[in-house]
Design an enzyme around this catalytic site. Structure first.
Site, mmCIF file in Angstrom:
data_model
loop_
_atom_site.group_PDB
_atom_site.id
_atom_site.type_symbol
_atom_site.label_atom_id
_atom_site.label_comp_id
_atom_site.label_asym_id
_atom_site.label_seq_id
_atom_site.Cartn_x
_atom_site.Cartn_y
_atom_site.Cartn_z
ATOM 1 N N THR A 268 37.615 42.313 35.234
ATOM 2 C CA THR A 268 37.278 43.203 34.121
ATOM 3 C C THR A 268 35.905 43.859 34.266
ATOM 4 O O THR A 268 35.565 44.728 33.465
ATOM 5 C CB THR A 268 37.336 42.429 32.786
ATOM 6 O OG1 THR A 268 36.511 41.259 32.890
ATOM 7 C CG2 THR A 268 38.765 42.007 32.475
ATOM 8 N N ASP A 269 35.131 43.459 35.265
ATOM 9 C CA ASP A 269 33.832 44.084 35.508
ATOM 10 C C ASP A 269 33.693 44.419 36.990
ATOM 11 O O ASP A 269 32.691 44.096 37.625
ATOM 12 C CB ASP A 269 32.696 43.165 35.046
ATOM 13 C CG ASP A 269 31.346 43.879 34.992
ATOM 14 O OD1 ASP A 269 31.341 45.125 34.897
ATOM 15 O OD2 ASP A 269 30.306 43.208 35.051
ATOM 16 N N LEU A 270 34.706 45.103 37.524
ATOM 17 C CA LEU A 270 34.685 45.457 38.944
ATOM 18 C C LEU A 270 33.740 46.640 39.145
ATOM 19 O O LEU A 270 34.057 47.773 38.797
ATOM 20 C CB LEU A 270 36.089 45.806 39.430
ATOM 21 C CG LEU A 270 36.224 46.034 40.939
ATOM 22 C CD1 LEU A 270 35.888 44.769 41.714
ATOM 23 C CD2 LEU A 270 37.638 46.505 41.291
ATOM 24 N N ASN B 227 29.094 43.838 42.094
ATOM 25 C CA ASN B 227 29.914 42.641 42.275
ATOM 26 C C ASN B 227 30.735 42.659 43.562
ATOM 27 O O ASN B 227 31.655 41.865 43.728
ATOM 28 C CB ASN B 227 30.844 42.454 41.070
ATOM 29 C CG ASN B 227 30.070 42.086 39.818
ATOM 30 O OD1 ASN B 227 29.000 41.487 39.897
ATOM 31 N ND2 ASN B 227 30.599 42.441 38.657
#
Length: 236
Positions: free
Chosen positions: A166-168, A172
């Protein structure tokens, strides 16, 4: 092998193949400092401590909220059971991704501490050796086409495991000295059904590239997204 320690108001899960130190002390930065094991730190929502543990270099992170609500309640989450805690879920998700062949850090230990109706959490995970995130790399150099394709391939493997990151974003995604691609930070991520969400993951990543091109002048062009998609779709 995963083991569990239950003590008073806390539960600890750990891999005894990776952790030889005390599970009860391994979430305390002062413990590592006293033993001369702290090798560095990084600032994000809080401090991530880098540690030279006996078996593996590690990163220690305390779970903190982001956004406006995080300024009011920085590190407490409603408790709905040990298996629902963010630390336990990330620990399990990382192990599942490793079994699926995705390059992610190995989870070493996770902890949840119950505080009446809430809990606090920590995660000790592997620090990937000689790796930098895409932002750091692209500020000084461009990436080869083959590396962009590898990024797409790694995202595809994650999606084939039905995991929605959900936080690509490009903070990251790490590249190590051998040009191996790693995906990190799976807090709040989970397995999903269907396929509709996958395009949203990829769009989020594209927006991240564009944001950092404006903010930090990274070396990136729109055609590079096409290279990622070639890897994602197994195109040559």
């Amino acid at each position: 092998m995963m083991k569990r320690v239950i003590k008073e108001n806390q539960t600890i899960w750990y891999d005894d193949n990776l952790l030889t130190e005390s599970p009860n002390r391994c979430f305390d930065p002062e413990y590592w400092q006293q033993n001369g094991k702290i090798t560095g730190s990084a600032e994000g929502r809080g401090t991530t401590w880098f540690i030279n543990a006996d078996k593996v270099d590690a990163a220690l992170r305390h779970y903190r909220r982001g956004g406006l609500f995080g300024k009011i309640v920085s590190d407490h989450y409603l408790f709905f059971g040990w298996s629902k805690t963010r630390s336990y879920q990330e620990f399990q998700l990382l192990n599942m991704l490793i079994e699926a062949g995705v390059n992610v850090p190995r989870p070493i230990a996770a902890r949840a501490v119950k505080r009446t109706f809430c809990y606090q959490a920590d995660l000790l995970s592997e620090k990937i050796a000689d790796a930098r995130d895409l932002v750091s790399i692209l500020q000084s150099q461009s990436l080869d086409a083959d590396v962009y394709r590898k990024i797409g391939q790694e995202i595809r493997k994650m999606h084939e495991a039905q995991v929605n990151h959900t936080d690509l974003n490009i903070h990251n995604i790490l590249i190590d000295a051998d040009n191996k691609v790693w995906i990190i930070d799976f807090d709040k991520c989970s397995k999903q059904t269907g396929n509709e969400w996958k395009s949203g993951n990829l769009k989020r990543l594209e927006r991240s590239f564009e944001k950092e091109r404006v903010k930090r002048s990274i070396q990136f062009q729109s055609l590079d997204i096409e290279l990622i998609m070639q890897g994602y779709k197994r195109e040559q």
